[in-house]
Scaffold this active site. Structure first.
Site, PDB file in Angstrom:
ATOM      1  N   ASN A   9       0.765  -1.208  -0.062  1.00  0.00           N
ATOM      2  CA  ASN A   9       0.058   0.035   0.054  1.00  0.00           C
ATOM      3  C   ASN A   9       1.189   1.148   0.005  1.00  0.00           C
ATOM      4  O   ASN A   9       1.593   1.598   1.103  1.00  0.00           O
ATOM      5  CB  ASN A   9      -0.798   0.143   1.169  1.00  0.00           C
ATOM      6  CG  ASN A   9      -1.562   1.360   1.521  1.00  0.00           C
ATOM      7  OD1 ASN A   9      -1.686   2.133   0.468  1.00  0.00           O
ATOM      8  ND2 ASN A   9      -2.226   1.529   2.634  1.00  0.00           N
ATOM      9  N   TRP A  10       0.717   2.065  -1.270  1.00  0.00           N
ATOM     10  CA  TRP A  10       1.996   3.014  -1.244  1.00  0.00           C
ATOM     11  C   TRP A  10       1.341   4.374  -0.636  1.00  0.00           C
ATOM     12  O   TRP A  10       2.242   5.219  -0.533  1.00  0.00           O
ATOM     13  CB  TRP A  10       2.198   3.448  -2.618  1.00  0.00           C
ATOM     14  CG  TRP A  10       2.930   2.469  -3.480  1.00  0.00           C
ATOM     15  CD1 TRP A  10       3.182   1.116  -3.114  1.00  0.00           C
ATOM     16  CD2 TRP A  10       3.459   2.303  -4.679  1.00  0.00           C
ATOM     17  NE1 TRP A  10       3.902   0.521  -4.097  1.00  0.00           N
ATOM     18  CE2 TRP A  10       4.096   1.066  -5.230  1.00  0.00           C
ATOM     19  CE3 TRP A  10       3.248   3.480  -5.860  1.00  0.00           C
ATOM     20  CZ2 TRP A  10       4.725   0.880  -6.507  1.00  0.00           C
ATOM     21  CZ3 TRP A  10       4.100   3.341  -7.190  1.00  0.00           C
ATOM     22  CH2 TRP A  10       4.679   2.077  -7.157  1.00  0.00           C
ATOM     23  N   LYS A  11      -0.004   4.213  -0.230  1.00  0.00           N
ATOM     24  CA  LYS A  11      -0.686   5.436   0.415  1.00  0.00           C
ATOM     25  C   LYS A  11      -0.426   6.644  -0.574  1.00  0.00           C
ATOM     26  O   LYS A  11      -0.358   6.456  -1.713  1.00  0.00           O
ATOM     27  CB  LYS A  11       0.074   5.757   1.748  1.00  0.00           C
ATOM     28  CG  LYS A  11       0.005   4.422   2.777  1.00  0.00           C
ATOM     29  CD  LYS A  11       0.014   4.913   3.990  1.00  0.00           C
ATOM     30  CE  LYS A  11       0.376   3.648   4.777  1.00  0.00           C
ATOM     31  NZ  LYS A  11      -0.006   3.593   6.240  1.00  0.00           N
ATOM     32  N   HIS A  95      -9.588   0.377   4.848  1.00  0.00           N
ATOM     33  CA  HIS A  95      -8.182   0.600   5.366  1.00  0.00           C
ATOM     34  C   HIS A  95      -8.438   1.563   6.773  1.00  0.00           C
ATOM     35  O   HIS A  95      -9.471   2.415   6.565  1.00  0.00           O
ATOM     36  CB  HIS A  95      -7.396   1.381   4.625  1.00  0.00           C
ATOM     37  CG  HIS A  95      -5.892   1.490   4.977  1.00  0.00           C
ATOM     38  ND1 HIS A  95      -5.669   2.494   5.946  1.00  0.00           N
ATOM     39  CD2 HIS A  95      -5.047   0.801   4.812  1.00  0.00           C
ATOM     40  CE1 HIS A  95      -4.314   2.344   6.119  1.00  0.00           C
ATOM     41  NE2 HIS A  95      -3.732   1.030   5.624  1.00  0.00           N
ATOM     42  N   GLU A  97      -7.079   4.070   7.768  1.00  0.00           N
ATOM     43  CA  GLU A  97      -6.981   5.752   7.486  1.00  0.00           C
ATOM     44  C   GLU A  97      -8.271   6.221   6.982  1.00  0.00           C
ATOM     45  O   GLU A  97      -8.668   7.032   6.939  1.00  0.00           O
ATOM     46  CB  GLU A  97      -5.807   5.552   6.502  1.00  0.00           C
ATOM     47  CG  GLU A  97      -4.518   5.502   7.312  1.00  0.00           C
ATOM     48  CD  GLU A  97      -3.390   5.307   6.532  1.00  0.00           C
ATOM     49  OE1 GLU A  97      -3.308   5.461   5.451  1.00  0.00           O
ATOM     50  OE2 GLU A  97      -2.335   4.864   7.477  1.00  0.00           O
ATOM     51  N   GLU A 167      -5.132  -5.502  10.401  1.00  0.00           N
ATOM     52  CA  GLU A 167      -4.285  -4.502  10.651  1.00  0.00           C
ATOM     53  C   GLU A 167      -4.765  -3.795  11.809  1.00  0.00           C
ATOM     54  O   GLU A 167      -5.540  -2.940  11.753  1.00  0.00           O
ATOM     55  CB  GLU A 167      -4.456  -3.480   9.149  1.00  0.00           C
ATOM     56  CG  GLU A 167      -3.926  -3.877   8.051  1.00  0.00           C
ATOM     57  CD  GLU A 167      -3.461  -2.948   7.144  1.00  0.00           C
ATOM     58  OE1 GLU A 167      -2.192  -3.106   6.828  1.00  0.00           O
ATOM     59  OE2 GLU A 167      -4.132  -1.950   6.985  1.00  0.00           O
ATOM     60  N   GLY A 173       1.940   2.088  10.540  1.00  0.00           N
ATOM     61  CA  GLY A 173       3.013   3.378  10.359  1.00  0.00           C
ATOM     62  C   GLY A 173       3.550   3.696  11.768  1.00  0.00           C
ATOM     63  O   GLY A 173       4.114   4.696  11.706  1.00  0.00           O
ATOM     64  N   SER A 212       3.442  -2.119  10.310  1.00  0.00           N
ATOM     65  CA  SER A 212       4.838  -2.000  10.496  1.00  0.00           C
ATOM     66  C   SER A 212       5.712  -3.402  10.380  1.00  0.00           C
ATOM     67  O   SER A 212       6.684  -3.912  11.018  1.00  0.00           O
ATOM     68  CB  SER A 212       5.285  -1.712  11.800  1.00  0.00           C
ATOM     69  OG  SER A 212       4.466  -0.217  12.202  1.00  0.00           O
ATOM     70  N   GLY A 233       2.872  -1.305   4.282  1.00  0.00           N
ATOM     71  CA  GLY A 233       2.813   0.171   3.879  1.00  0.00           C
ATOM     72  C   GLY A 233       4.229   0.960   3.533  1.00  0.00           C
ATOM     73  O   GLY A 233       4.771   0.646   2.522  1.00  0.00           O
ATOM     74  N   GLY A 234       4.801   1.541   4.619  1.00  0.00           N
ATOM     75  CA  GLY A 234       6.016   2.163   4.444  1.00  0.00           C
ATOM     76  C   GLY A 234       6.935   1.359   3.628  1.00  0.00           C
ATOM     77  O   GLY A 234       7.949   1.698   2.883  1.00  0.00           O
TER      78      GLY A 234
END
Ligand code: PEP
Length: 255
Positions: A9-11, A95, A97, A167, A173, A212, A233-234
């Site tokens: 997930n590149w956000k 998600h 967010e 998640e 994150g 993470s 993610g990151g």
């Protein structure tokens, strides 16, 4: 057999120049495997260009969100059919967010899941508790509520063409990863809850852990019996790190 899936997930990150390099490295590092799927989910505006870049590769394309509506006067929204049209196979739904920052409640998430399914997209349904919910001992009831809302709208059979990602919000994150035991506990709970409706669907469902995940902790998470991969993610923005996570999901067989 359950498929191992690693989804990135590149956000809201990237640029055309950065993406070209990142995608190129991922394509050349992921050879493909019958038992595994590598998915990247860039922002909407880059999907079409990246779809072309992924052609003839083993890497699949996903989106980060979609509209619950099929088409019409919904300014700024993107439909499931449009995502299919530009080559998406997967889409993230619910998600945390989206739930926390854009007011997506369980009902809307359930409608988005159904909209994705209606157009042949594979929804990656995200569920997870906040830190306060975990500390209050509410993790299982929260996950149950999020799952049940989707299954109130869509038949359990639709999970044959879906993925669920656990998640924990407190792990996304933050650098604070769930322990393998914490992840396994919730994954087993999800599988049991679905098995109560359909044992075969539950047994075949890929359950991803997200929060993470890094190359350094991926192997121990993926070693748990009900963890079938990860939503990353990151770490998905660093090609080598992402490929190392893919390799961890496949016991080093791919990269
Ligand atoms: C995510 O965005 O779904 C996620 C799990 O992020 P991170 O890996 O950065 O925690």
């Amino acid at each position: 057999m359950r498929r191992k899936i690693i989804a990135g997930n590149w956000k809201m990150h990237g640029s055309r120049a950065e993406n070209t390099q990142l995608v190129e490295t991922i394509i050349s590092g992921f050879a493909g495997d019958d038992g595994a799927e590598c998915v990247i989910c860039p922002p909407f505006v880059y999907l079409h260009e990246i779809s072309r870049q992924l052609r003839d590769s083993a890497v699949k394309l996903g989106a980060q969100n979609l509209s619950a509506e099929a088409q019409g006067a919904f300014t700024g929204e993107v439909s499931a059919a449009m995502l299919r049209d530009v080559g998406c196979r997967y889409v993230l739904v619910g998600h945390s967010e989206r739930r926390a920052l854009y007011g997506e409640d369980d009902g809307l998430v359930a409608r988005k899941y159904a909209a994705a399914q209606a157009k042949g997209l594979v929804p990656i349904l995200c569920v997870g508790e906040t830190l306060a919910e975990r500390e209050g001992g509410h993790t299982h009831p929260v996950i149950a509520r999020q799952l049940d809302a989707v299954l109130a709208v869509s038949d359990v059979g639709t999970l044959a063409r879906a993925v669920v990602a656990y998640e924990p919000v407190w792990a996304i994150g933050t650098g604070r990863t769930a322990t393998p035991e914490q992840a396994q506990d919730v994954h087993a709970f999800v599988r049991e809850r679905i098995a109560a409706r359909d044992a075969k669907i539950a047994a075949d469902l890929s359950l991803l852990y997200g929060g993470s995940v890094k190359a350094s902790n991926a192997s121990e998470l993926f070693a748990m019996p009900d963890v079938d991969g990860g939503l990353i993610g990151g770490a998905s923005l660093k090609a080598e790190e992402f490929l190392a996570i893919c390799a961890a999901a496949l016991d080093g067989r791919v990269v």
